[in-house]
Design a protein around this motif. Structure first.
Motif, PDB file in Angstrom:
ATOM      1  N   LEU A  31      29.431  52.919  14.848  1.00 27.08           N
ATOM      2  CA  LEU A  31      29.025  51.846  15.778  1.00 27.08           C
ATOM      3  C   LEU A  31      27.506  51.664  15.817  1.00 27.08           C
ATOM      4  O   LEU A  31      27.016  50.612  16.244  1.00 27.08           O
ATOM      5  CB  LEU A  31      29.505  52.162  17.199  1.00 27.08           C
ATOM      6  CG  LEU A  31      30.967  51.834  17.523  1.00 27.08           C
ATOM      7  CD1 LEU A  31      31.318  52.332  18.920  1.00 27.08           C
ATOM      8  CD2 LEU A  31      31.242  50.338  17.406  1.00 27.08           C
ATOM      9  N   HIS A  32      26.792  52.697  15.385  1.00 28.84           N
ATOM     10  CA  HIS A  32      25.338  52.649  15.472  1.00 28.84           C
ATOM     11  C   HIS A  32      24.805  51.428  14.719  1.00 28.84           C
ATOM     12  O   HIS A  32      25.170  51.176  13.575  1.00 28.84           O
ATOM     13  CB  HIS A  32      24.747  53.927  14.866  1.00 28.84           C
ATOM     14  CG  HIS A  32      23.286  54.071  15.095  1.00 28.84           C
ATOM     15  ND1 HIS A  32      22.341  53.659  14.185  1.00 28.84           N
ATOM     16  CD2 HIS A  32      22.597  54.566  16.141  1.00 28.84           C
ATOM     17  CE1 HIS A  32      21.141  53.893  14.656  1.00 28.84           C
ATOM     18  NE2 HIS A  32      21.263  54.451  15.848  1.00 28.84           N
ATOM     19  N   GLY A  33      23.990  50.652  15.382  1.00 29.30           N
ATOM     20  CA  GLY A  33      23.436  49.460  14.732  1.00 29.30           C
ATOM     21  C   GLY A  33      24.242  48.201  14.983  1.00 29.30           C
ATOM     22  O   GLY A  33      23.770  47.101  14.726  1.00 29.30           O
ATOM     23  N   HIS A  34      25.457  48.332  15.480  1.00 26.83           N
ATOM     24  CA  HIS A  34      26.253  47.146  15.853  1.00 26.83           C
ATOM     25  C   HIS A  34      25.834  46.731  17.266  1.00 26.83           C
ATOM     26  O   HIS A  34      26.398  47.192  18.256  1.00 26.83           O
ATOM     27  CB  HIS A  34      27.749  47.458  15.836  1.00 26.83           C
ATOM     28  CG  HIS A  34      28.331  47.490  14.464  1.00 26.83           C
ATOM     29  ND1 HIS A  34      28.312  46.405  13.615  1.00 26.83           N
ATOM     30  CD2 HIS A  34      28.944  48.477  13.781  1.00 26.83           C
ATOM     31  CE1 HIS A  34      28.894  46.715  12.472  1.00 26.83           C
ATOM     32  NE2 HIS A  34      29.280  47.985  12.547  1.00 26.83           N
ATOM     33  N   THR A  35      24.850  45.847  17.349  1.00 28.77           N
ATOM     34  CA  THR A  35      24.327  45.494  18.675  1.00 28.77           C
ATOM     35  C   THR A  35      25.343  44.700  19.493  1.00 28.77           C
ATOM     36  O   THR A  35      25.205  44.584  20.710  1.00 28.77           O
ATOM     37  CB  THR A  35      23.034  44.675  18.531  1.00 28.77           C
ATOM     38  OG1 THR A  35      23.270  43.641  17.578  1.00 28.77           O
ATOM     39  CG2 THR A  35      21.872  45.552  18.065  1.00 28.77           C
ATOM     40  N   ASP A  36      26.368  44.157  18.821  1.00 25.55           N
ATOM     41  CA  ASP A  36      27.405  43.409  19.552  1.00 25.55           C
ATOM     42  C   ASP A  36      28.357  44.344  20.302  1.00 25.55           C
ATOM     43  O   ASP A  36      29.151  43.882  21.126  1.00 25.55           O
ATOM     44  CB  ASP A  36      28.190  42.501  18.586  1.00 25.55           C
ATOM     45  CG  ASP A  36      28.832  43.293  17.436  1.00 25.55           C
ATOM     46  OD1 ASP A  36      28.237  44.316  17.007  1.00 25.55           O
ATOM     47  OD2 ASP A  36      29.911  42.901  16.967  1.00 25.55           O
ATOM     48  N   VAL A  37      28.296  45.628  20.019  1.00 25.63           N
ATOM     49  CA  VAL A  37      29.194  46.573  20.714  1.00 25.63           C
ATOM     50  C   VAL A  37      28.335  47.591  21.461  1.00 25.63           C
ATOM     51  O   VAL A  37      27.993  48.663  20.947  1.00 25.63           O
ATOM     52  CB  VAL A  37      30.143  47.293  19.722  1.00 25.63           C
ATOM     53  CG1 VAL A  37      31.130  48.175  20.492  1.00 25.63           C
ATOM     54  CG2 VAL A  37      30.907  46.291  18.856  1.00 25.63           C
ATOM     55  N   THR A  76      27.615  53.536   2.553  1.00 25.02           N
ATOM     56  CA  THR A  76      26.173  53.267   2.630  1.00 25.02           C
ATOM     57  C   THR A  76      25.595  53.568   4.018  1.00 25.02           C
ATOM     58  O   THR A  76      24.425  53.299   4.282  1.00 25.02           O
ATOM     59  CB  THR A  76      25.889  51.788   2.300  1.00 25.02           C
ATOM     60  OG1 THR A  76      26.661  50.976   3.196  1.00 25.02           O
ATOM     61  CG2 THR A  76      26.256  51.458   0.866  1.00 25.02           C
ATOM     62  N   SER A  77      26.387  54.143   4.880  1.00 23.00           N
ATOM     63  CA  SER A  77      25.906  54.455   6.232  1.00 23.00           C
ATOM     64  C   SER A  77      24.767  55.479   6.201  1.00 23.00           C
ATOM     65  O   SER A  77      24.783  56.420   5.388  1.00 23.00           O
ATOM     66  CB  SER A  77      27.066  55.035   7.058  1.00 23.00           C
ATOM     67  OG  SER A  77      26.566  55.694   8.199  1.00 23.00           O
ATOM     68  N   PRO A  78      23.770  55.331   7.084  1.00 23.32           N
ATOM     69  CA  PRO A  78      22.707  56.344   7.155  1.00 23.32           C
ATOM     70  C   PRO A  78      23.155  57.648   7.813  1.00 23.32           C
ATOM     71  O   PRO A  78      22.344  58.554   7.988  1.00 23.32           O
ATOM     72  CB  PRO A  78      21.635  55.651   7.999  1.00 23.32           C
ATOM     73  CG  PRO A  78      22.359  54.634   8.797  1.00 23.32           C
ATOM     74  CD  PRO A  78      23.542  54.194   7.982  1.00 23.32           C
ATOM     75  N   ARG A 117      20.047  61.568  16.012  1.00 19.69           N
ATOM     76  CA  ARG A 117      19.597  60.231  15.590  1.00 19.69           C
ATOM     77  C   ARG A 117      20.280  59.116  16.350  1.00 19.69           C
ATOM     78  O   ARG A 117      20.064  57.939  16.051  1.00 19.69           O
ATOM     79  CB  ARG A 117      19.893  60.053  14.096  1.00 19.69           C
ATOM     80  CG  ARG A 117      19.017  60.913  13.217  1.00 19.69           C
ATOM     81  CD  ARG A 117      19.607  61.022  11.836  1.00 19.69           C
ATOM     82  NE  ARG A 117      19.669  59.728  11.160  1.00 19.69           N
ATOM     83  CZ  ARG A 117      18.721  59.276  10.350  1.00 19.69           C
ATOM     84  NH1 ARG A 117      17.640  59.985  10.144  1.00 19.69           N
ATOM     85  NH2 ARG A 117      18.862  58.115   9.748  1.00 19.69           N
ATOM     86  N   ASN A 118      21.118  59.470  17.299  1.00 12.12           N
ATOM     87  CA  ASN A 118      21.899  58.432  17.972  1.00 12.12           C
ATOM     88  C   ASN A 118      21.640  58.464  19.485  1.00 12.12           C
ATOM     89  O   ASN A 118      22.182  59.310  20.203  1.00 12.12           O
ATOM     90  CB  ASN A 118      23.391  58.648  17.690  1.00 12.12           C
ATOM     91  CG  ASN A 118      24.226  57.463  18.101  1.00 12.12           C
ATOM     92  OD1 ASN A 118      23.843  56.713  19.006  1.00 12.12           O
ATOM     93  ND2 ASN A 118      25.369  57.281  17.451  1.00 12.12           N
ATOM     94  N   PRO A 119      20.835  57.537  20.007  1.00  9.54           N
ATOM     95  CA  PRO A 119      20.489  57.572  21.429  1.00  9.54           C
ATOM     96  C   PRO A 119      21.659  57.222  22.351  1.00  9.54           C
ATOM     97  O   PRO A 119      21.545  57.372  23.571  1.00  9.54           O
ATOM     98  CB  PRO A 119      19.380  56.507  21.537  1.00  9.54           C
ATOM     99  CG  PRO A 119      19.585  55.604  20.365  1.00  9.54           C
ATOM    100  CD  PRO A 119      20.203  56.420  19.283  1.00  9.54           C
ATOM    101  N   ASN A 120      22.779  56.796  21.766  1.00  7.69           N
ATOM    102  CA  ASN A 120      23.925  56.432  22.617  1.00  7.69           C
ATOM    103  C   ASN A 120      24.793  57.630  22.986  1.00  7.69           C
ATOM    104  O   ASN A 120      25.813  57.475  23.659  1.00  7.69           O
ATOM    105  CB  ASN A 120      24.795  55.387  21.911  1.00  7.69           C
ATOM    106  CG  ASN A 120      24.045  54.086  21.704  1.00  7.69           C
ATOM    107  OD1 ASN A 120      23.080  53.817  22.410  1.00  7.69           O
ATOM    108  ND2 ASN A 120      24.465  53.293  20.738  1.00  7.69           N
ATOM    109  N   ILE A 121      24.388  58.817  22.530  1.00  8.93           N
ATOM    110  CA  ILE A 121      25.173  60.014  22.845  1.00  8.93           C
ATOM    111  C   ILE A 121      24.480  60.787  23.964  1.00  8.93           C
ATOM    112  O   ILE A 121      23.291  61.080  23.880  1.00  8.93           O
ATOM    113  CB  ILE A 121      25.339  60.897  21.600  1.00  8.93           C
ATOM    114  CG1 ILE A 121      26.121  60.125  20.528  1.00  8.93           C
ATOM    115  CG2 ILE A 121      26.049  62.193  21.951  1.00  8.93           C
ATOM    116  CD1 ILE A 121      26.225  60.839  19.203  1.00  8.93           C
ATOM    117  N   VAL A 122      25.256  61.097  24.992  1.00 12.07           N
ATOM    118  CA  VAL A 122      24.707  61.782  26.166  1.00 12.07           C
ATOM    119  C   VAL A 122      25.375  63.152  26.285  1.00 12.07           C
ATOM    120  O   VAL A 122      26.605  63.240  26.357  1.00 12.07           O
ATOM    121  CB  VAL A 122      25.002  60.968  27.456  1.00 12.07           C
ATOM    122  CG1 VAL A 122      24.441  61.676  28.680  1.00 12.07           C
ATOM    123  CG2 VAL A 122      24.473  59.558  27.338  1.00 12.07           C
TER     124      VAL A 122
END
Ligand code: FAD
Length: 438
Positions: A31-37, A76-78, A117-122
């Motif tokens: 989901l990372h980078g999908h600003t629509d979600v 190709t995901s980072p 690397r993922n700021p959406n994880i708490v």
């Protein structure tokens, strides 16, 4: 909590993940980078961990390194394992090391890197409950957020059989091995369980030296021998999306039979672990003259555990082929390598009556969304809770990326391209008109 004018719009998400193990971390990465979600994932632990109690040095991944968080769905995901190696500057070293399999600790380090690397994880925030009032209302220890979709990735918990003493200082589950297996020098240790966890515990105990070496290590398994995982090419086709989809269309009895008959394709012992173990036994018995250090008891069931913590335990074993012949083993310490079970979905208690079930599982559709009586565009997805409906691949890493991609696609209303099907025709093809002429 009713939706009020004071509620902040930044507490509303398209997707809220509950738990961050490999399953939901794969989803968070895709989901990372999908600003629509807009998404957030809550993990109760203070930092990322992956079966930390079984991060025994020398253990390794039981699947290919391509079965990382993302590669099989988004090469190709980072967030791929190769991207991790490259980012850390060690891709050449990894290549030259020529590991037979990725060290388990390194795969854990990779997943920890993906979290960082993922700021959406708490981290350090447990989800307490999920309710629904037209949107999902997710209550954590610290806040309430709202979501269109929730994804349960809460994993498993260790299982102890009824014969085990839960409070005894000298009995523990293999999931606590690294923390509790120190100080066993000179003691009689009995490991119960003939899968990978049991094998790793026995190998580690027999590999100790000097004052750390136990006096005796006994290994009990219900299986008729210490069997390898079947990692051969055609068997691995069970771990492709096309087989999982075929499996999901079978009737329940056929699915149960399949999982029982093919359990060693996922729950057997890695070939290299078996070889290391056998070689260690050879050295102990024939080179070091310490053959009485180990005792192997496959094809037995632990019927009872008596005695007291301080004086040692007496395990009564029943032989599966000779049920009248009871045997006894004395042990100072018992290590229960007796597996893991799906964690109860207590957080969904407010919605429990609205969800369809099959056996002990929530009934899911082809996109891993629970069938429930809510609106079709409000979904409860489940990861690693559908072994009975999606097969043996569901609890392991093989279809992690595929499953997460299905969830991403469903949330975004798109469908990613799939891969070609297996060489094998899993379904009957009556209209092919083939006839047997042998
Ligand atoms: C020792 C071991 C080695 C394994 N090795 C392999 C392997 O090599 N290959 C393979 O294919 N499979 C392997 N597996 C099987 C499988 O890959 C793992 O069990 C995997 O960890 C499952 O991932 P998961 O995300 O579903 O669950 P988990 O890893 O259990 O993660 C779930 C997370 O959810 C959190 N959580 C639970 N409830 C809440 C809540 N209410 N709020 C917030 N957070 C919560 C937990 O703290 C946990 O961190 C292994 C299993 C074990 C035990």
């Amino acid at each position: 909590m009713a939706r009020g004018a004071t509620e902040r719009s930044d507490s509303r998400y398209r997707c809220v993940g509950i738990g961050v193990g490999p399953a939901n971390l794969s989803l968070a990465s895709l989901l990372h980078g999908h600003t629509d979600v807009r998404n957030v994932f809550f993990e109760s632990k203070a930092e990322f961990g992956w079966h930390e109690g079984q991060q025994i040095p020398g253990t390794s991944l039981q699947v290919s390194l391509f079965k990382d968080l993302v590669t099989l769905a988004q090469p190709t995901s980072p967030f791929s394992f190769l991207a991790y190696l490259h980012d850390q500057g060690k891709i050449y070293h990894f290549l030259n090391a020529r590991f037979d399999a990725v060290p388990r600790q390194e795969f854990r380090n990779y997943m920890r890197w993906a979290c960082e690397r993922n700021p959406n994880i708490v981290f350090g925030e447990q989800v307490l409950s999920v309710d629904f009032d037209g949107e999902f209302v997710v209550a954590t220890e610290r806040r309430t957020v709202r979501a269109d979709n929730v994804v349960l990735g809460i994993g498993t918990h260790p299982v102890l059989p009824e014969q085990a003493s839960r409070d005894a200082a000298t009995q523990f589950h293999a999931g606590e091995f690294t923390a509790r297996s120190g100080g066993l020098g000179g003691k009689r240790v009995c490991v119960v369980g003939g899968g990978q966890s049991g094998a790793e515990a026995v190998l580690h105990l027999l590999g100790r030296s000097g004052s750390e070496l136990p006096r005796r290590v006994s290994w009990v398994s219900r299986r008729t021998n210490y069997f390898p995982i079947d990692d051969s090419p055609f068997t691995n086709d069970f771990y492709m999306p096309c087989h999982s989809e075929y499996f999901s269309r079978l009737d329940r009895t056929a699915r149960e039979d399949f999982n029982r008959d093919n359990v060693l394709s996922s729950d057997g012992i890695s070939e290299h672990t078996l070889r290391d173990l056998y070689q260690r036994l050879y050295v102990l018995r024939f080179i070091e003259g310490a053959g009485d250090l180990f005792a192997l008891f496959p094809n037995r069931t632990v019927r009872a555990v008596g005695g007291a913590d301080a004086d040692g335990w007496k395990l009564t074993l029943g032989h599966n082929d000779q049920p009248d012949e009871l045997e006894e083993i004395d042990a100072d310490v018992v290590v229960w390598a007796t597996g893991y079970r799906t964690r109860e979905a207590d957080v969904l208690a407010p919605l429990a009556g609205r969800i369809e079930r099959e056996g002990g599982e929530f009934r899911i559709d082809g996109n891993y969304a629970v069938r429930w009586d809510g609106p079709a565009d409000r979904n409860i997805f489940v990861q690693n809770r559908a072994r009975g409906q999606r097969g043996l691949a569901d609890p392991n890493l093989s279809l992690n990326a595929y499953r997460s991609q299905r969830i991403v696609d469903r949330i975004r209303g798109v469908r990613s391209d799939g891969q070609l099907p297996s060489f094998i025709e899993w379904s009957a093809k009556p209209r092919l008109g083939l006839s047997w002429e042998g």
